[in-house]
Design an enzyme around this catalytic site. Structure first.
Site, PDB file in Angstrom:
ATOM      1  N   THR B 241       0.852  -1.204   0.000  1.00 16.69           N
ATOM      2  CA  THR B 241       0.000   0.000   0.000  1.00 16.69           C
ATOM      3  C   THR B 241       0.885   1.252   0.000  1.00 16.69           C
ATOM      4  O   THR B 241       0.648   2.195  -0.762  1.00 16.69           O
ATOM      5  CB  THR B 241      -0.887   0.053   1.268  1.00 16.69           C
ATOM      6  OG1 THR B 241      -1.379  -1.252   1.533  1.00 16.69           O
ATOM      7  CG2 THR B 241      -2.020   1.030   1.092  1.00 16.69           C
ATOM      8  N   ASN B 244       2.535   2.020  -3.273  1.00 13.97           N
ATOM      9  CA  ASN B 244       1.569   2.637  -4.179  1.00 13.97           C
ATOM     10  C   ASN B 244       1.260   4.064  -3.759  1.00 13.97           C
ATOM     11  O   ASN B 244       1.008   4.926  -4.586  1.00 13.97           O
ATOM     12  CB  ASN B 244       0.280   1.814  -4.213  1.00 13.97           C
ATOM     13  CG  ASN B 244       0.400   0.621  -5.143  1.00 13.97           C
ATOM     14  OD1 ASN B 244       0.901   0.754  -6.262  1.00 13.97           O
ATOM     15  ND2 ASN B 244      -0.008  -0.536  -4.683  1.00 13.97           N
ATOM     16  N   GLU B 245       1.268   4.308  -2.446  1.00 12.12           N
ATOM     17  CA  GLU B 245       0.994   5.654  -1.940  1.00 12.12           C
ATOM     18  C   GLU B 245       2.032   6.621  -2.487  1.00 12.12           C
ATOM     19  O   GLU B 245       1.716   7.702  -2.945  1.00 12.12           O
ATOM     20  CB  GLU B 245       1.028   5.644  -0.416  1.00 12.12           C
ATOM     21  CG  GLU B 245       0.923   7.040   0.194  1.00 12.12           C
ATOM     22  CD  GLU B 245       0.518   7.020   1.668  1.00 12.12           C
ATOM     23  OE1 GLU B 245       0.738   5.988   2.333  1.00 12.12           O
ATOM     24  OE2 GLU B 245      -0.013   8.037   2.127  1.00 12.12           O
ATOM     25  N   ARG B 246       3.276   6.209  -2.440  1.00 12.13           N
ATOM     26  CA  ARG B 246       4.315   7.116  -2.904  1.00 12.13           C
ATOM     27  C   ARG B 246       4.179   7.406  -4.400  1.00 12.13           C
ATOM     28  O   ARG B 246       4.495   8.489  -4.857  1.00 12.13           O
ATOM     29  CB  ARG B 246       5.693   6.539  -2.582  1.00 12.13           C
ATOM     30  CG  ARG B 246       6.305   7.245  -1.402  1.00 12.13           C
ATOM     31  CD  ARG B 246       6.859   6.343  -0.329  1.00 12.13           C
ATOM     32  NE  ARG B 246       6.250   6.653   0.959  1.00 12.13           N
ATOM     33  CZ  ARG B 246       6.484   5.961   2.063  1.00 12.13           C
ATOM     34  NH1 ARG B 246       7.289   4.930   2.050  1.00 12.13           N
ATOM     35  NH2 ARG B 246       5.890   6.312   3.165  1.00 12.13           N
TER      36      ARG B 246
END
Ligand SMILES: Cc1cc2nc3c(=O)[nH]c(=O)nc-3n(C[C@H](O)[C@H](O)[C@H](O)COP(=O)(O)OP(=O)(O)OC[C@H]3O[C@@H](n4cnc5c(N)ncnc54)[C@H](O)[C@@H]3O)c2cc1C
Lengths: 371, 399
Positions: B241, B244-246
């Protein structure tokens, strides 16, 4: 060599801090913040007047304490620390210094005693739109007896009784003192980045005014006034920056991540060290500015500009990195970091932003170099 | 090395542009577009329109309602959509981070139940990681899950949960074993945000808005089948997660070098030497980041996984946003502090973003943590001294 405040001045600072921490704690600031109809803390303002602070640098002939500008600097720093939500700068720096600088004896004798008594709230009205107001291109005019035009934004413009207005007169500019109870004054409240200080748009329609100084001397008088104000505002900025560093330090020592206080991380240590460096650079420049201010030294232009540039940078950096140090907490309304972030920006752009003062500084240095 | 579109890419760009022109207004063309009212309805409607026309989630497989497109098509879509007033905000976290985690770790039943609905804009997701004493140090979280029959019973508190107040589901990271070192005792779940025991309390932000929340869990029951990944493997799931956040948060919304350049031109500051130097710096860094993303996408299109290099994105964009807004306010001098949309140039976009920028430097990993990631994971420098690594969680200090 004694490049420091005297014992008496330090005593004043200590007393002022005690008073302000008791009377102007953050809840007082927040009362103004949270109430759209409130432009300042009336209670605190009254007490400040009772303490005689408004007369600090007013001559005794006009009812003041007749202390000096150094004492004003001391008070300014303390006001800056607590974000005092009162029209102190508008009244005690902008209006009082304008009247002292260029008012006739009659004006001085009329206005200054009333300032000291807390009957007058001042404001300074120069800005007319985006960018720094250029005395040569002002749209607001003065015809020798009345002012017409719109000033936006005016700090404390909604609550002031008197305004110092920078207006065009003939081919030059003049500084004009306007009693806001006069005819043709319209005020509109503005919402700004710093709701802890009231702001308004002021419109004048043939409003009676009295010129401060001679016709057309406005640009040069305004420059002199701004130099004085700049030093005092720089002390407010310094106070705010110091408090922001303290807040960051206190939080960094209390807050744990990865099993230890975040203050132990080099990234945080460097951040706080950098705040400290910038604050000390500002403090030294502020002291020099205070010296120039209190002695009317010929070095005033560069001393004022350097104080202002250094203090603007210090407060900006400290206020934004204070939020960063607080992480998510720093981005909440309840934690006070944003109040400093907001005030840092207001103080930086009021009376000319960093660009204006950097230019003034270099110009002063150039002139010195040529001489 | 070729930055021009291939004929296929050019065709896709044309198609995308035509679709966008049909449905949206170009960015900044209308004052009302920055109006926050009805944001959620507008976002849902736009998401649905995109999904129905196969422009939602370009790279997701067709079976889940995606386009089954290439990474380059995704880049092109992003470039084109960003030129329009596309209300995508409420979906960024769910579609960018949460649902991809469900796709990676969920059962077939999960994928069937949740993916399509999220993609169609019918359900919104939030990410429930941070806690009062676990932000940067997410693995230090304390919310407990205790097994009870086929269910887990959750008690504890999350904080800073963006969009929790309008979310239907969340991915929830909790502690299932406090007796082992902190990274080993975590487990990830899917949680229904509307069920009893979940209480969402909006937090008033420094910017004045209320977009993130505290979320309290009191005896909330989650069936074991809604677990994502193994018991105790929650950290591994969370890393997917966070990676993907970055990627998702790299480009901060708000005015960029082009916007302040336009503003400076209109107000006569473009000839100012100091401003020109800053502008050059902003441009070079923004361009550098944009091209870095191209390199990442190239790696993606070759089947490689994106590395922690993407951490540079948020450091650059969030700091520049703050710096650009600060400069724009200073350029306007005293006038710059006015915060009224109808009186200010560009709808006070610089003033509004000035108040958002501090949050962007914190959300999704602070500057300091991202720099640590670069130093440790990209450059291979020694890790910070870690006092907490091998100790059982319940013996650690926190505060
Ligand atoms: C606008 C916004 C939206 C958010 N949305 C979500 C969301 O939807 N879901 C969610 O789960 N979370 C969300 N967050 C939380 C966010 O991820 C955390 O706030 C962030 O990771 C920082 O954690 P913290 O607030 O606990 O700060 P802390 O971890 O306490 O950090 C305080 C300071 O210490 C520094 N620090 C900490 N450890 C180190 C270290 N090892 N080395 C150097 N410096 C260090 C930090 O950089 C920071 O400056 C959001 C936050 C914000 C501001």
């Amino acid at each position: 060599m004694n490049f420091d405040f005297s014992e008496d001045q330090k005593y004043l600072a200590g007393e002022a801090r005690k008073f302000l921490e008791a009377e102007s704690a953050i809840p007082v600031v927040r009362e103004v913040l949270n109430d759209d109809d409130k432009a300042y803390s009336e209670g605190l303002w009254k007490k400040i007047a009772e303490m005689g602070w408004l007369g600090t640098a007013v001559p005794e002939e006009q009812g003041g304490l007749g202390l000096g500008m150094l004492e004003m600097c001391v008070l300014a720093e303390e006001m800056g620390r607590v974000l005092a939500p009162v029209p102190f700068s508008s009244t005690a720096y902008f209006l009082t210094e304008a009247v002292k600088l260029a008012g006739s004896d009659e004006v001085k004798n009329d206005i200054l005693p009333r300032v000291v008594a807390g009957e007058i709230i001042g404001c300074y009205a120069a800005s007319e739109g985006p960018g720094h107001p250029d005395p040569a291109n002002l749209k607001t005019t003065f015809d020798g007896s009345t002012v017409s035009g719109t000033k936006i934004p005016v700090t404390d413009g909604g609550i002031a009784t008197h305004a110092v207005v920078l207006a065009k007169e003939g081919s030059g500019a003049s500084l004009v003192l306007v009693d806001l109870s006069g005819a043709g004054v319209t005020r509109k409240t503005l919402s700004t980045l710093d709701p802890t200080r009231g702001h308004a748009e002021l419109t004048f329609d043939k409003t009676p005014g009295v010129r401060l100084g001679a016709a057309g001397d406005g640009a040069s008088l305004n420059d002199q006034l701004m130099d004085k104000v700049a030093v005092l505002l720089a002390f407010e900025q310094l106070g705010g920056a110091s408090r922001a560093l303290e807040m960051a330090k206190e939080y960094a020592l209390e807050r744990y991540a990865f099993g230890r206080p975040i203050a132990g991380n080099q990234a945080i240590k460097h951040k706080l060290a950098e705040m400290y460096v910038k604050n000390e650079v500002a403090r030294s420049n502020c002291f020099y500015g205070a010296w120039a201010l209190s002695t009317d030294a010929p070095e005033m232009p560069e001393a004022a500009a350097a104080a202002r540039v250094a203090a603007s940078e210090a407060f900006w950096f400290a206020s934004k990195e204070n939020i960063q140090t607080h992480g998510g907490m720093g981005f909440t309304w309840e934690v006070d970091c944003h109040l400093y972030y907001r005030r840092a920006k207001l103080l930086a752009v009021q009376a000319g932003g960093p660009k204006v003062w950097k230019e003034k500084l270099v110009r002063a240095l150039e002139q010195k170099n040529a001489a | 090395m070729d930055f021009n579109d291939t004929p296929e890419e050019a065709a896709f760009r044309k198609e995308a542009r035509a679709f966008l022109e049909k449905h949206l207004k170009p960015k900044g063309s209308e004052r009302a577009s920055r109006d926050r009212a009805n944001m959620l309805e507008k976002a849902k409607a736009w998401q649905k329109t995109k999904a129905e026309n196969k422009f939602a989630q370009i790279t997701w497989p067709k079976e889940w309602g995606g386009r089954g497109g290439t990474a380059m098509q995704n880049v092109i879509w992003g470039q084109e959509e960003s030129k329009f007033d596309a209300p995508t905000g409420p979906f960024a976290i769910g579609l960018g981070m949460c649902v991809p985690t469900v796709i990676a770790f969920g059962s077939d039943e999960h994928k069937e139940r949740y993916v399509q609905k999220a993609l169609m804009g019918e359900e919104i997701w939030c990410q429930l990681f941070s806690e009062p004493s676990a932000g940067s140090d997410v693995a230090g979280l304390k919310t407990r899950a205790v097994k009870d029959g086929d269910d887990w019973v959750i008690n504890g508190q999350k904080v800073w949960t963006s969009g929790a107040h309008y979310s239907d589901y969340g991915i929830l990271l909790v502690r299932t074993d406090p007796k082992v070192p902190k990274h080993k005792g975590l487990t990830m779940f899917i949680v229904d945000m509307k069920q009893p025991g979940v209480e969402v309390r909006p937090i008033h932000q420094a910017s004045g808005g209320r977009e993130f929340n505290e979320v309290y869990f009191t005896d909330v029951r989650i069936p074991d089948k809604d677990r994502l990944g193994d018991v105790g493997a929650g950290w591994k799931v969370a890393l997917v997660t966070l990676m993907n956040e970055r990627l998702a948060v790299g480009g901060s919304p708000g005015p960029d070098w082009a916007e302040i350049m336009e503003y400076a031109r209109d107000h006569g500051s473009l000839s100012d030497q100091a401003f020109r130097e800053k502008l050059a710096d902003w441009y070079v860094a923004a361009q550098g980041y944009k091209l870095t993303k191209f390199r990442t996408q190239t790696a993606l299109s070759r089947g490689q996984t994106p590395g922690p290099e993407n951490s540079i994105g948020k450091i650059i964009t969030a700091n520049h946003l703050q710096d650009i807004c600060n400069s724009a306010i200073e350029m306007q001098d005293h006038f710059g502090i006015i915060n009224e949309t109808d009186r200010m140039p560009g709808d006070a976009i610089f003033q509004q973003s000035f108040m958002w920028a501090p949050g962007l430097r914190i959300a999704g990993g602070t500057d300091e943590i991202l720099k640590n990631i670069i130093a440790e994971r990209v450059l291979g420098l020694p890790q910070d001294v870690r006092v907490d690594k091998d100790k059982p969680f319940d013996e650690l200090k926190s505060g």
